[in-house]
Write an enzyme that holds these catalytic residues in place. Structure first.
Site: not given
Ligand code: FES
Length: 559
Positions: A53, A85, A126-128, A195, A446, A472
């Protein structure tokens, strides 16, 4: 605006005879006399080579810096952290994941606040790190632009990271052998990028674009593409325009702008994590946003995107047909977006969307408003005697809208996963995973491994899962998270026993333990709070500072 005003923060750091020591330090990193007269733009990079990511974000940061320099600024690049994650899900390290959002926000605020940047570009993938970037920039309230790192390409046979998680469950029930699992593992992730479904990263990128904090089109671009590099250069230049016009995050991140973000998240069928992150981002600019706002907006906004995890397509395929701009134009024309919200272009949302062409004929990824995938939101806030302060469910309708079953209680994700893979969880069970909330985990992990294992074992239609943890963006099925108050705070989730009956109803928005009030009260009186799971380090600090999931799980709520 005068040049001094454009440099109102950095001026305090570099102007005047008594600032000679600071200038001496900056000369060593490349400043000339002329540079001291320019606005300073901090470029926050979330680069690291520990996850696809973010592995390319150093290059994106270079292009953002070029854009700022070419527009008359002086860029300075710094790194913040990221975690993945995709790597950490399903083990105890995942407790650090949501914590990282706070660390990232704190680190950007700390560096930019200390160094005296006039403006900021933050790049996350990435998510966070995306909400973390926004929160850090918003707290300082200096002209800022966010850049999304871009989406990954599909793996072999249209696979992605969730395909690998689900393959683990398929292997456990004997549907595929180790060789086939190895093949999926080896070919699902072909290179850089976030992702690939409408999981949390693509959800948050879209939300941030709708919020007005990234340039139009930024959220739907391939990670490795010329358009992404151009987006970075333009973001660097856009900060200078914002400085010139004195447009700050609080001018952009208004209540109406958050409503736009929620609307787009719903239309895209986005992740439940968006609820948590948007609440936290709103807190950073003192905008009052609550769980019930998601319900109010969700009553009139349909789900239109057939994107994974519940749908068929991937973000890279949405990129090919024009990204989210035609969708936003449709929503605007239908009166579902506030067109007068200011954005980082210096123009309003409606102005940005002028002339945006509709999607090509025959595409099947975004449905028209009169043929939605679901006529109202898939993100449903539930309340009831199990979640007096609310819980968040993702109900696409594919799993039905009502579930009554028998509680199977687990005190941690690991314990639950083991039993699912052993085949001990059966059709009709309501899996309860508790002490996984923001304080109790700590870290609100998650539950991707359990939900993927349920799917992999073919129980997606017949088992529900509820938790004070979260999910997630890749989780699907009948799942309810963010149950508040969490178990460690003495929420009713703490007193559920295996064998109890639980009813979840997405139509009436209720989640109830089928016990009378007296029995619940008695059990709560007997309940004793477990000892804090950690006493040292960042998890211990987090557990003591963090607010409820229903308030975004922020760590700076002191009012
Ligand atoms: Fe980074 Fe899914 S683990 S976007």
């Amino acid at each position: 605006m005068t040049e001094d005003k454009r440099r109102r923060v950095s001026s305090e750091v570099v102007d005047g005879t008594n600032k000679a020591p600071g200038r001496a330090m900056l000369r060593a990193v490349g400043f000339t006399d002329e540079d001291f007269r320019k606005p300073q733009v901090g470029i926050a990079s979330t680069w690291s080579n520990l996850t696809p990511c973010n592995m390319h974000i150093d290059k994106l940061a270079e292009h953002a810096a070029q854009g700022a320099d070419n527009a008359g600024g002086k860029s300075l690049t710094f790194n913040t952290i990221t975690v993945s994650d995709g790597i950490s899900n399903g083990y105890k390290g995942m407790k650090y994941s949501l914590v990282s959002r706070e660390v990232i926000a704190d680190s950007i605020e700390t560096v930019a606040g200390c160094e005296g940047f006039d403006g900021i570009v933050a790049i996350g993938g990435c998510d966070k790190n995306m909400p973390g970037c926004i929160m850090g920039m918003a707290r300082l309230n200096r002209p800022s632009v966010f850049v999304y790192g871009g989406t990954i390409q599909p793996g072999k046979n249209h696979t992605d990271i969730i395909s690998v998680f689900e393959a683990v469950g398929e292997h456990a029930r004997g549907k595929i052998d180790v060789k086939q699992l190895h093949e999926v593992e080896s070919t699902a992730i072909p290179g850089p990028g976030s992702c690939g479904g409408m999981y949390t990263a693509n959800t948050m990128a879209s939300a941030i674009e709708a919020l007005g904090m990234s340039l139009p089109g930024s959220s739907a671009q391939d990670a490795v593409s010329d358009t992404k590099l151009e987006d970075c250069r333009q973001a660097g230049a856009a900060v200078l325009n914002l400085l010139e016009r004195d447009i700050k995050p609080t001018d952009i991140m208004t209540r109406e702008a958050f409503e736009n973000a929620i609307t787009v998240v719903i239309a895209l069928g986005g992740s439940t994590n968006a609820v948590l992150h948007l609440l936290a981002m709103a807190h950073a600019v003192d905008v009052k946003l609550e769980l019930d706002d998601f319900m109010r907006i969700g009553a009139k906004v349909p789900v239109l995107a057939d994107l994974r995890p519940s749908g068929r397509f991937m973000m890279s395929e949405l990129v090919e047909i024009g990204g989210i701009l035609p969708l936003m134009k449709t929503l605007l024309d239908a009166g579902l977006l506030h067109g007068d919200c200011l954005t980082v272009t210096g123009k309003t949302l409606a102005e940005n969307l002028e002339g945006i062409a509709p999607y090509p004929e025959g595409q099947e990824i975004i449905m028209p408003l009169d043929r939605p995938i679901k006529k109202n939101s898939h993100l449903v806030v539930l309340r009831g005697n199990l979640a007096p302060d609310g819980a968040v469910a993702k109900i696409t309708g594919k799993e039905g809208t009502h579930f009554t079953g028998t509680a199977r209680v687990f005190e941690s994700e690991e314990e639950c996963l083991e039993k699912i893979l052993e085949g001990a969880v059966q059709a009709g069970d309501v899996v309860v995973i508790r002490y996984e909330g923001p304080k109790g985990g700590p870290g609100m992990r998650e539950m991707l491994s359990p939900t993927s294992a349920i799917m992999g074992r073919g129980l997606g239609d017949s088992v529900a899962l509820i938790t004070d943890g979260r999910f997630s963006g890749g989780s699907h099925g009948f799942v309810v998270g963010h149950v508040s108050p969490e178990a460690i705070d003495g929420g009713p989730l703490a007193i559920v026993e295996s064998g109890d009956r639980i009813t979840i109803d997405a139509e009436t928005c209720r989640i109830d333990l089928e016990l009378d009030d007296a029995e619940i009260r008695q059990r709560l009186e007997k309940w004793t709070r477990p000892k804090p799971p950690v006493n040292r380090g960042v998890l211990a600090k987090y557990a003591r500072m963090v607010a409820s999931a229903s308030e975004g799980a922020v760590t700076d709520r002191f009012d």
